[in-house]
Design an enzyme around this catalytic site. Structure first.
Site, short mmCIF file in Angstrom:
data_model
loop_
_atom_site.label_atom_id
_atom_site.label_comp_id
_atom_site.label_asym_id
_atom_site.label_seq_id
_atom_site.Cartn_x
_atom_site.Cartn_y
_atom_site.Cartn_z
N HIS A 215 0.76 -1.55 -0.22
CA HIS A 215 -0.10 0.09 0.27
C HIS A 215 1.05 1.36 -0.01
O HIS A 215 0.05 2.41 -0.05
CB HIS A 215 -1.26 0.01 0.98
CG HIS A 215 -0.05 0.23 2.70
ND1 HIS A 215 0.52 -1.07 3.16
CD2 HIS A 215 -0.19 1.51 3.25
CE1 HIS A 215 1.56 0.17 4.24
NE2 HIS A 215 0.84 1.54 4.40
C1 UD1 Z 1 -1.53 5.29 7.01
C2 UD1 Z 1 -0.82 5.26 7.31
C3 UD1 Z 1 0.54 4.56 7.37
C4 UD1 Z 1 0.24 3.07 7.20
C5 UD1 Z 1 -1.01 2.83 6.74
C6 UD1 Z 1 -1.49 1.56 7.01
C7 UD1 Z 1 0.33 7.90 7.47
C8 UD1 Z 1 0.99 8.74 6.79
N1 UD1 Z 1 0.51 6.53 6.38
O1 UD1 Z 1 -1.64 5.20 5.27
O2 UD1 Z 1 1.79 4.62 7.59
O3 UD1 Z 1 1.51 2.46 7.34
O4 UD1 Z 1 -1.91 3.95 6.82
O5 UD1 Z 1 -3.25 1.16 6.26
O6 UD1 Z 1 -0.45 8.11 8.10
N2 UD1 Z 1 -8.60 5.08 3.29
C9 UD1 Z 1 -10.51 3.57 2.39
N3 UD1 Z 1 -10.87 3.70 4.16
C10 UD1 Z 1 -10.01 3.38 5.09
C11 UD1 Z 1 -8.33 4.32 5.27
C12 UD1 Z 1 -8.15 4.52 4.33
O7 UD1 Z 1 -10.76 3.60 2.04
O8 UD1 Z 1 -9.71 3.09 6.65
C13 UD1 Z 1 -8.13 5.26 1.65
C14 UD1 Z 1 -8.48 7.24 1.42
O9 UD1 Z 1 -9.32 7.50 1.08
C15 UD1 Z 1 -7.46 6.86 0.99
C16 UD1 Z 1 -5.93 5.93 0.88
O10 UD1 Z 1 -7.00 5.16 1.55
O11 UD1 Z 1 -7.24 7.21 -0.63
C17 UD1 Z 1 -5.11 6.11 1.79
O12 UD1 Z 1 -5.56 6.66 3.45
P1 UD1 Z 1 -4.33 6.61 4.52
O13 UD1 Z 1 -5.49 7.70 5.69
O14 UD1 Z 1 -3.93 8.61 3.46
O15 UD1 Z 1 -2.79 6.49 4.18
P2 UD1 Z 1 -2.30 4.79 4.22
O16 UD1 Z 1 -2.25 4.52 2.73
O17 UD1 Z 1 -4.04 4.26 4.31
#
Ligand code: UD1
Length: 377
Positions: A215
């Site tokens: 991811h």
């Molecule tokens: C975050 C953390 C990362 C961790 C990862 C584990 C930061 C900078 N990054 O990254 O360190 O390894 O989590 O999962 O804090 N999304 C969903 N549902 C959710 C969560 C996210 O659909 O429950 C989607 C969001 O809309 C977004 C993408 O996933 O498009 C990324 O989510 P985000 O929380 O920004 O960062 P992660 O890549 O999950």
């Protein structure tokens, strides 16, 4: 006042959880703090991860109560997410006045809550301090550096954490090497993990498959790179069936870029799993391919070969004392071949990866709070 410790009864501790990798770090600590009579613990969920599969399932699996406070911040750019957590958590801090704020790991909420609390002169403790990838393009590295720079108490999982902090000029008196809290979660849930039937549900045989997660922005945010990695996974699957638990970010990117895997490839794409099922899937796997931070540690503990799709790791002990190896699209196949040919050697987990880290954190926290209350009296 508790005469033995000097800590005020009812000392209010805030334990911050935000995203999936946080939940297995706070769970053992929440359970340990809930047993202590000298403090009250409030669980604060920032809402950075909000999908049921990324959050609720972990609360259930790790036997955590509903959060006392939910900030509901959701997704956004780094600035938006960090800022929203700060705005919401500042209100909570002013209202609740915690005696100590504990943040874990390296996600945006870790830094946001540490910043808020420290500016309100509330003591901040960071669990999993001192890890460094030395790659400042990773958002998590910025979060680690800044959180450690402002936290009052730094709990490290491995001696390299202490060394990194010392090299940055941190006073040794602030640091305590407590060990790896995630191993506590595994040990707390060991029996339940063992009884998960996920391997049968997916039609797999123990040691007859590889588990995949991916991811990181560096792997999934650029079309050509992600396309190449998917092709490489397909080639791996020709040697060993794969199960790929797809993170929401990765699923979204695959859709945005119109990428998919052929229907007949022996790769099962599944939704993210809860903690118990995922740890069972890893425990019974032949090898793991990932870019996660935590899984590098869990595989080291379990003695499962881990191929990490990254140029660096903030967890070098998983390479020097564990089963981890850094790979890229060019080296993945050879590393898989080697792992498949190799025998699993018996190994000893790193020092203080023993399931007793939460106890060491609680003891250290009590001493720390006692000491600073003496100063303020
Ligand atoms: C975050 C953390 C990362 C961790 C990862 C584990 C930061 C900078 N990054 O990254 O360190 O390894 O989590 O999962 O804090 N999304 C969903 N549902 C959710 C969560 C996210 O659909 O429950 C989607 C969001 O809309 C977004 C993408 O996933 O498009 C990324 O989510 P985000 O929380 O920004 O960062 P992660 O890549 O999950």
């Amino acid at each position: 006042m508790d005469s033995a410790t000097g800590a005020r009864p009812g000392t209010l501790i805030h334990l911050i959880a935000a995203a999936r990798p946080n939940f297995m770090k706070i769970a053992p600590l929440w359970h340990a703090l809930a047993r202590e009579s000298w403090c009250r613990v409030e669980l604060v969920h920032t809402g950075q991860h909000y999908d049921p599969g990324m959050s609720d399932a972990f609360f259930r699996d790790l036997e955590l109560p509903r959060p006392d406070i939910h900030l509901g911040v959701g997704s956004g750019s780094h600035a938006e997410q960090t800022a929203r957590v700060m705005i919401e958590y500042e209100k909570v801090c002013r209202d609740r006045e915690p005696d100590c704020v504990i943040v874990v790991g390296d996600v945006n909420s870790t830094l946001a809550c540490a910043l808020v609390a420290t500016k309100l002169h509330m003591p901040v403790a960071h669990l999993e301090a001192g890890l460094r990838s030395r790659d400042r393009r990773m958002p998590e590295e910025i979060n680690r550096l800044l959180t450690d720079a402002i936290a009052d108490r730094l709990w490290t999982p491995s001696p390299d954490g202490d060394e990194n902090l010392a090299a940055e000029g941190v006073d040794a008196a602030k640091i305590a090497f407590v060990g790896n809290i995630m191993i506590d979660s595994f040990e707390l849930m060991r029996d339940k993990i063992a009884s998960s039937n996920i391997v049968e549900r997916l039609g797999l045989t123990p040691r007859g498959y590889g588990a995949v997660t991916m991811h990181r922005p560096s792997n999934v945010d650029e079309r050509d790179h992600l396309a190449r990695l998917l092709v490489e996974l397909e080639s791996v699957a020709a040697k060993l069936p794969l199960v790929f638990a797809v993170h929401p970010r990765t699923r979204q990117r695959m859709a945005d870029f119109d990428l998919s895997l052929p229907d007949d490839a022996p790769i099962q794409l599944i939704e993210p799993l809860g903690y118990l099922d995922f740890m069972k899937l890893v425990s019974d796997s032949k090898l793991v391919i990932t870019d996660s931070g935590g899984i590098q540690e869990e595989t080291t503990y379990l003695g499962i070969p881990c191929l990490t799709l990254r140029d660096n790791t903030e967890r070098p002990i998983t390479i020097t004392e564990g089963t981890n190896r850094l790979v890229n699209a060019d080296t993945l196949q050879a590393a898989v071949d080697e792992a498949l040919a190799g025998r699993r050697e018996s190994h000893r987990p790193p020092d203080k990866w023993d399931g007793r880290t939460a106890g060491r954190v609680v003891a250290d926290l009590k001493r720390f709070l006692t000491r600073i209350e003496r100063i303020t009296e």
